[in-house]
Design a protein around this motif. Structure first.
Motif, PDB file in Angstrom:
ATOM      1  N   THR A 101       0.807  -1.221   0.000  1.00 15.65           N
ATOM      2  CA  THR A 101       0.000   0.000   0.000  1.00 15.65           C
ATOM      3  C   THR A 101       0.844   1.276   0.000  1.00 15.65           C
ATOM      4  O   THR A 101       0.833   2.038  -0.958  1.00 15.65           O
ATOM      5  N   SER A 102       1.577   1.504   1.089  1.00 19.48           N
ATOM      6  CA  SER A 102       2.263   2.788   1.260  1.00 19.48           C
ATOM      7  C   SER A 102       3.189   3.112   0.102  1.00 19.48           C
ATOM      8  O   SER A 102       3.256   4.261  -0.359  1.00 19.48           O
ATOM      9  N   ARG A 103       3.914   2.110  -0.371  1.00 19.54           N
ATOM     10  CA  ARG A 103       4.861   2.325  -1.465  1.00 19.54           C
ATOM     11  C   ARG A 103       4.177   2.936  -2.693  1.00 19.54           C
ATOM     12  O   ARG A 103       4.743   3.792  -3.368  1.00 19.54           O
ATOM     13  N   PHE A 104       2.944   2.523  -2.956  1.00 15.95           N
ATOM     14  CA  PHE A 104       2.267   2.923  -4.191  1.00 15.95           C
ATOM     15  C   PHE A 104       1.277   4.063  -4.004  1.00 15.95           C
ATOM     16  O   PHE A 104       0.893   4.704  -4.983  1.00 15.95           O
ATOM     17  N   LEU A 105       0.856   4.328  -2.782  1.00 17.91           N
ATOM     18  CA  LEU A 105      -0.298   5.201  -2.569  1.00 17.91           C
ATOM     19  C   LEU A 105      -0.020   6.402  -1.682  1.00 17.91           C
ATOM     20  O   LEU A 105      -0.924   7.191  -1.417  1.00 17.91           O
ATOM     21  N   THR A 106       1.233   6.552  -1.220  1.00 18.93           N
ATOM     22  CA  THR A 106       1.570   7.662  -0.339  1.00 18.93           C
ATOM     23  C   THR A 106       2.183   8.808  -1.140  1.00 18.93           C
ATOM     24  O   THR A 106       3.071   8.595  -1.971  1.00 18.93           O
ATOM     25  N   THR A 107       1.735  10.005  -0.873  1.00 10.88           N
ATOM     26  CA  THR A 107       2.254  11.188  -1.563  1.00 10.88           C
ATOM     27  C   THR A 107       3.764  11.295  -1.380  1.00 10.88           C
ATOM     28  O   THR A 107       4.270  11.216  -0.260  1.00 10.88           O
ATOM     29  N   GLY A 108       4.483  11.459  -2.485  1.00  9.90           N
ATOM     30  CA  GLY A 108       5.926  11.633  -2.434  1.00  9.90           C
ATOM     31  C   GLY A 108       6.726  10.358  -2.478  1.00  9.90           C
ATOM     32  O   GLY A 108       7.951  10.400  -2.626  1.00  9.90           O
ATOM     33  N   SER A 109       6.077   9.182  -2.362  1.00 13.95           N
ATOM     34  CA  SER A 109       6.813   7.923  -2.394  1.00 13.95           C
ATOM     35  C   SER A 109       7.420   7.691  -3.781  1.00 13.95           C
ATOM     36  O   SER A 109       6.822   8.017  -4.807  1.00 13.95           O
ATOM     37  N   SER A 110       8.613   7.082  -3.788  1.00 16.39           N
ATOM     38  CA  SER A 110       9.257   6.776  -5.074  1.00 16.39           C
ATOM     39  C   SER A 110       8.506   5.709  -5.845  1.00 16.39           C
ATOM     40  O   SER A 110       8.772   5.508  -7.027  1.00 16.39           O
ATOM     41  N   GLY A 111       7.556   5.025  -5.194  1.00 20.03           N
ATOM     42  CA  GLY A 111       6.731   4.040  -5.883  1.00 20.03           C
ATOM     43  C   GLY A 111       5.316   4.533  -6.146  1.00 20.03           C
ATOM     44  O   GLY A 111       4.460   3.745  -6.566  1.00 20.03           O
ATOM     45  N   ASN A 112       5.075   5.811  -5.933  1.00 18.68           N
ATOM     46  CA  ASN A 112       3.739   6.377  -6.198  1.00 18.68           C
ATOM     47  C   ASN A 112       3.604   6.640  -7.696  1.00 18.68           C
ATOM     48  O   ASN A 112       3.613   7.774  -8.162  1.00 18.68           O
ATOM     49  N   TYR A 113       3.479   5.554  -8.456  1.00 14.67           N
ATOM     50  CA  TYR A 113       3.527   5.641  -9.912  1.00 14.67           C
ATOM     51  C   TYR A 113       2.283   6.301 -10.503  1.00 14.67           C
ATOM     52  O   TYR A 113       2.334   6.851 -11.598  1.00 14.67           O
ATOM     53  N   SER A 114       1.156   6.260  -9.795  1.00 18.12           N
ATOM     54  CA  SER A 114      -0.053   6.888 -10.322  1.00 18.12           C
ATOM     55  C   SER A 114      -0.096   8.387 -10.030  1.00 18.12           C
ATOM     56  O   SER A 114      -0.881   9.107 -10.648  1.00 18.12           O
ATOM     57  N   GLY A 115       0.706   8.834  -9.081  1.00 16.46           N
ATOM     58  CA  GLY A 115       0.690  10.248  -8.728  1.00 16.46           C
ATOM     59  C   GLY A 115      -0.536  10.635  -7.920  1.00 16.46           C
ATOM     60  O   GLY A 115      -1.064  11.742  -8.056  1.00 16.46           O
ATOM     61  N   ILE A 116      -0.993   9.751  -7.043  1.00 18.22           N
ATOM     62  CA  ILE A 116      -2.126  10.084  -6.175  1.00 18.22           C
ATOM     63  C   ILE A 116      -1.657  11.020  -5.057  1.00 18.22           C
ATOM     64  O   ILE A 116      -0.547  10.896  -4.545  1.00 18.22           O
ATOM     65  N   ASN A 117      -2.531  11.943  -4.687  1.00 21.74           N
ATOM     66  CA  ASN A 117      -2.246  12.875  -3.591  1.00 21.74           C
ATOM     67  C   ASN A 117      -3.483  12.943  -2.715  1.00 21.74           C
ATOM     68  O   ASN A 117      -4.408  13.699  -2.986  1.00 21.74           O
ATOM     69  N   SER A 118      -3.522  12.113  -1.665  1.00 25.13           N
ATOM     70  CA  SER A 118      -4.675  12.061  -0.767  1.00 25.13           C
ATOM     71  C   SER A 118      -4.191  12.174   0.670  1.00 25.13           C
ATOM     72  O   SER A 118      -3.689  11.204   1.240  1.00 25.13           O
ATOM     73  N   PRO A 119      -4.329  13.352   1.283  1.00 22.70           N
ATOM     74  CA  PRO A 119      -3.916  13.497   2.682  1.00 22.70           C
ATOM     75  C   PRO A 119      -4.618  12.508   3.616  1.00 22.70           C
ATOM     76  O   PRO A 119      -4.019  12.011   4.573  1.00 22.70           O
ATOM     77  N   VAL A 120      -5.890  12.214   3.342  1.00 23.35           N
ATOM     78  CA  VAL A 120      -6.620  11.261   4.186  1.00 23.35           C
ATOM     79  C   VAL A 120      -5.986   9.879   4.097  1.00 23.35           C
ATOM     80  O   VAL A 120      -5.751   9.208   5.109  1.00 23.35           O
ATOM     81  N   LEU A 121      -5.684   9.446   2.864  1.00 23.97           N
ATOM     82  CA  LEU A 121      -5.063   8.133   2.684  1.00 23.97           C
ATOM     83  C   LEU A 121      -3.655   8.114   3.265  1.00 23.97           C
ATOM     84  O   LEU A 121      -3.245   7.120   3.883  1.00 23.97           O
ATOM     85  N   ASP A 122      -2.905   9.204   3.100  1.00 22.40           N
ATOM     86  CA  ASP A 122      -1.568   9.298   3.703  1.00 22.40           C
ATOM     87  C   ASP A 122      -1.649   9.067   5.208  1.00 22.40           C
ATOM     88  O   ASP A 122      -0.840   8.334   5.791  1.00 22.40           O
ATOM     89  N   ASP A 123      -2.624   9.694   5.848  1.00 22.18           N
ATOM     90  CA  ASP A 123      -2.755   9.560   7.302  1.00 22.18           C
ATOM     91  C   ASP A 123      -3.148   8.141   7.695  1.00 22.18           C
ATOM     92  O   ASP A 123      -2.594   7.578   8.644  1.00 22.18           O
ATOM     93  N   LEU A 124      -4.102   7.565   6.988  1.00 20.41           N
ATOM     94  CA  LEU A 124      -4.538   6.211   7.322  1.00 20.41           C
ATOM     95  C   LEU A 124      -3.386   5.214   7.208  1.00 20.41           C
ATOM     96  O   LEU A 124      -3.162   4.398   8.102  1.00 20.41           O
ATOM     97  N   LEU A 125      -2.664   5.290   6.108  1.00 20.25           N
ATOM     98  CA  LEU A 125      -1.560   4.353   5.904  1.00 20.25           C
ATOM     99  C   LEU A 125      -0.414   4.636   6.871  1.00 20.25           C
ATOM    100  O   LEU A 125       0.256   3.709   7.345  1.00 20.25           O
ATOM    101  N   GLY A 126      -0.183   5.908   7.173  1.00 19.69           N
ATOM    102  CA  GLY A 126       0.860   6.252   8.130  1.00 19.69           C
ATOM    103  C   GLY A 126       0.546   5.723   9.523  1.00 19.69           C
ATOM    104  O   GLY A 126       1.399   5.108  10.179  1.00 19.69           O
ATOM    105  N   TRP A 127      -0.683   5.924   9.978  1.00 21.61           N
ATOM    106  CA  TRP A 127      -1.054   5.436  11.309  1.00 21.61           C
ATOM    107  C   TRP A 127      -1.081   3.915  11.348  1.00 21.61           C
ATOM    108  O   TRP A 127      -0.730   3.307  12.368  1.00 21.61           O
ATOM    109  N   ALA A 128      -1.477   3.272  10.261  1.00 19.10           N
ATOM    110  CA  ALA A 128      -1.462   1.806  10.218  1.00 19.10           C
ATOM    111  C   ALA A 128      -0.042   1.271  10.362  1.00 19.10           C
ATOM    112  O   ALA A 128       0.194   0.259  11.030  1.00 19.10           O
ATOM    113  N   ALA A 129       0.920   1.957   9.737  1.00 21.79           N
ATOM    114  CA  ALA A 129       2.313   1.523   9.834  1.00 21.79           C
ATOM    115  C   ALA A 129       2.899   1.790  11.221  1.00 21.79           C
ATOM    116  O   ALA A 129       3.729   1.013  11.710  1.00 21.79           O
TER     117      ALA A 129
END
Length: 543
Positions: A450-478
């Protein structure tokens, strides 16, 4: 921290709203095939020596664990570049170059890893904690690294003594052991890195049963037994040649003729006939990974670079992407194209893993009429054209063509552009695509999916998604150390993903590997990597 905390206060409201507009859903279909991971040589009598040839379904990228993003690189590196940890057949994490699982401080901010003694790299350089520190720092901080996001919010990496390395964090990071069971845990010779920092992947030097010998572009990669390997008594083959064979029919024929002794990623259209042959054995496992469609939302200057808007309906309007998802008949496609060897995939959370729940593995229902309604609401004339790059191999092209027919029912005109695998990896990183049919072999911890592909600024964010809500959810999950809390957060993340649809999850393959019955000790697990390092020819083989 104030901004993050404020966002988290509204997550419950946002998630509740998302849940209220979710389509009728059903769970992913359970696998109907029986896993056979292969078995270690153990005490069975085997022949010492011999050369094994494996048909490899695609050319790996550079054999550099810091920068690689290719599954096929992992096949080769599993024989020449051991990791701090590994998965076992059950999916449990076990030590490899480490001697035990890490110890974690009471506050969760320091992870200490004990490492082996009496070990040498293939070039004779001593393996020790300082060497581990060198590799981990390179993985985390080198420009162009694909590992940075996988390793979490590291503050410092230090050598405690000759047998212990400590990773200090700004926040707890629960997935680190799982990350170190993959490329982030591959340890490279510090002498080789010093000599050829930028070209390490052309002739990698690590600790492993085998050592790198040569690579012939688009043809083969050869490795030879390493006499310096610490567990050399369990290594039996003299050499392994990975022969690049993208065509599944060619791999199947080479297996039948005995021209090769093993092959990965066999086509479902061939595998039933192959497993009936007495000279061949089928290994199979479920997968932690997924296959699907990247949609370029904002990857203009390259993955990890600042996101820029793309002025097309599918890039800027979530309704259009949701329409595409609803027009994808996941169950019908795997039945038609893969004869149910594979199963539908709907989210990045793999079923039958620790964090999987019904809510985190549910599928949007196939609904082409609703798809057309969403396109109308978005003001998009139909049929709406979408260009999709796909690997130029039969199974992928067959799936792409069936997908084109499926989404046509929902108002899309899918234009298929065949491409070579290496070119697709480049396009993925550079953002030079509209949509891209490409998968991920999967990791045991959901953060790695998840985080590799869906977090803003990640080198694996190949789709270029920018979702602060998703960033927070994945960050807190980690950062959470509670399995229950992590599972709940991933459920919420899935709802956001299925609203935004930066990636359309389509199917989850089975890892289908076939090998000669003259060979034993080949293993393949749900992480997708075929393990040949301690394989051998059976003792009574003649010739």
């Amino acid at each position: 921290m104030l901004v993050r905390s404020t966002r988290m206060l509204v997550l419950g409201v946002v998630v509740a709203a998302l849940a209220s507009c979710t389509s009728v859903q059903h769970a992913e279909v359970p696998a109907t095939h029986t896993d056979d991971y292969g078995t270690p040589v153990g005490t069975q009598p085997v022949r010492e020596g011999g050369d094994l040839v494996m048909g490899l379904s695609n050319e790996p990228d550079k054999l550099d664990p810091t920068t690689s993003s290719s599954l096929y690189m992992r096949y080769v590196m599993s024989t020449i570049c051991e990791k701090l940890y590994d998965n076992d057949p059950s999916g449990a994490l076990v030590p490899q170059l480490a001697t035990a699982l890490p110890t974690v401080s009471a506050d969760g901010l320091t992870v200490t890893i004990p490492v082996r003694t009496g070990v040498e790299f293939a070039d004779g350089t001593p393996f020790n904690a300082a060497a581990v520190e060198t590799s981990l720092k390179r993985h985390f901080s080198m420009e162009g690294s694909q590992r940075t996001g996988e390793m979490g919010p590291i503050k410092e990496i230090e050598t405690v003594d000759s047998t212990h390395v400590a990773i200090h964090y700004n926040q707890p990071f629960a997935p680190i052991t799982a990350a170190l069971a993959d490329r982030a845990g591959m340890i490279m010779s510090p002498a080789a890195l010093k000599e050829k920092e930028k070209t390490f992947g052309e002739s990698p030097v690590c600790v492993g049963p085998f050592k790198f010998v040569k690579r012939v572009a688009n043809t083969s990669i050869t490795v030879a037994r390493d006499p310096l390997y610490y567990d050399a008594a369990k290594v039996h083959l003299d050499s392994i040649t990975y022969r690049i064979m993208p065509d599944a029919k060619s791999r199947a024929q080479a297996l039948r003729s005995g021209d090769i002794q093993a092959a990965d990623t066999m086509s479902p259209s061939d595998v039933e006939a192959l497993e009936k042959l007495p000279q061949l054995k089928l290994l199979q496992s479920g997968s932690f990974g997924f296959q699907g469609l990247y949609i370029n939302l904002g990857n203009v200057d390259g993955a990890g670079k600042p996101i820029k808007p793309i002025n097309s309906p599918i890039a800027k309007d979530p309704k259009v992407r949701q329409a595409f998802s609803l027009a994808t008949d996941r169950q019908g496609l795997v039945r038609k194209v893969f004869n149910n060897w594979y199963e539908p995939a709907c989210t990045p959370i793999a079923p039958r893993t620790s964090y999987a729940t019904r809510a985190s593995t549910t599928c949007p229902q196939f609904n082409p009429e609703r798809s057309k309604q969403l396109l109308a609401e978005a003001g998009v004339p139909t049929p709406y054209p979408v260009t999709m790059q796909v690997m130029n191999v039969k199974d992928q092209l067959d799936y792409a063509q069936a997908l084109r027919d499926s989404v046509a029912q929902g108002g899309f005109d899918l234009k298929i552009v065949p491409a070579e695998y290496s070119g697709m990896l480049d396009a993925q990183k550079k953002g030079s695509y509209e949509t891209l049919l490409l998968g991920w072999s999967g990791r045991i911890d959901p953060d790695g999916n998840t985080s590799r592909f869906l977090t803003t600024g990640s080198s694996g964010n190949y789709s270029g998604i920018n979702s602060p809500v998703l960033d927070d959810l994945l960050g807190w999950a980690a950062h959470s150390t509670s399995a229950a809390q992590r599972g709940a957060l991933y459920e919420q993340a899935v709802r956001v993903i299925q609203r935004e649809n930066p990636y359309i999850y389509t199917y989850r393959l089975r890892n289908l590997t076939v090998h000669s019955t003259w060979v034993t000790g080949i293993e393949v697990y749900a992480d997708g990597a075929v393990r040949l390092g301690k394989a051998a020819y059976v003792a009574d083989r003649k010739g």
